[in-house]
Design a protein around this motif. Structure first.
Motif: not given
Lengths: 159, 159
Positions: A31-41, A98-114
């Protein structure tokens, strides 16, 4: 010698239990997921949006033991852990392409995560076919399991 | 939160200086190397020999700083570090997909490495096309640099 890292963020996914997770990020079972980096990064994400895929490295934080011999989800024979992707490794670092769908600010929207929800993120690398894709690769004992991986799900064997 | 790992072994290569190293394990610019695991982990290598390629994760032990904006070897523009493979990452974990020639005891003979001699090894994973090879991948800003990587060498910019 010890090596110490500090997570750069975390992964959000629908998977809150090791049981029933997809075993790899293939389209059918994940399913889709999100990778969120800390604002400092967040500044480090510049220019990443042009890549269709990223390599995520993360800490398998729910794994509590090391097994050098494992019986993986794909197959019934015991295998050396370094010949598998099982999480009970001496250093429990997970890797997913993983597929990178889009980036919004510090969040990467991912197509499929395990990946389990709340997993600490260690690194994000762009997937570059010229670096990461051998021309012809042979998958050892896993050759016979090809085709099964897309629908296979996890259970609690590595808890 | 901190994550602590202990190297499972180390990498032997002809590259003793960051300068003049190949920037990726492509055939033209790189040389054979060896990944040696500590004897206590040798049992984990069982069944790995059937794989033509392995993914090595290692600690970039010579990197002393973090740069969120880097000017990579391929190109002249500043890029976000997570859109590059530069070593000055918040967590300096290196990743290489390398050809596995053979295994003798606790030593993996590798076809081509882009890794500094003495680098601490964190993990070995089998390269599995079905997990690691997206059907179609787009390499963002690196698309224009394709073809250059095979001959490009490192300098001391990330020392």
């Amino acid at each position: 010698m010890k090596v110490t890292y500090r997570p750069i963020g975390s992964i959000h996914s629908p998977f809150t239990d090791l049981k029933d997770m997809p075993i790899q990020p293939t389209r059918e079972a994940s399913d889709p997921g999100i990778a969120e980096v800390l604002p400092e990064f967040a500044a480090g994400l510049k220019d990443l949006e042009g890549f269709s895929h990223v390599i995520l490295l993360y800490h398998l934080h729910k794994v509590r033991r090391v097994d050098l011999a494992v019986t993986p989800f794909l197959g019934s024979e015991s295998r050396g852990v370094f010949a598998t992707r099982a999480p009970t490794r001496p250093n429990p670092i997970g890797l997913s392409v993983v597929e990178l769908v889009r980036i919004e600010g510090n969040r990467l929207y991912l197509g499929n995560v395990d990946i389990l929800d709340g997993t600490p993120l260690l690194d994000i690398k762009p997937y570059v076919p010229e670096f990461d894709q051998p021309a012809a690769a042979r998958a050892g004992w896993l050759e016979e399991a090809r085709g099964k991986v897309r629908s296979a799900k996890s259970d609690d064997r590595f808890r």
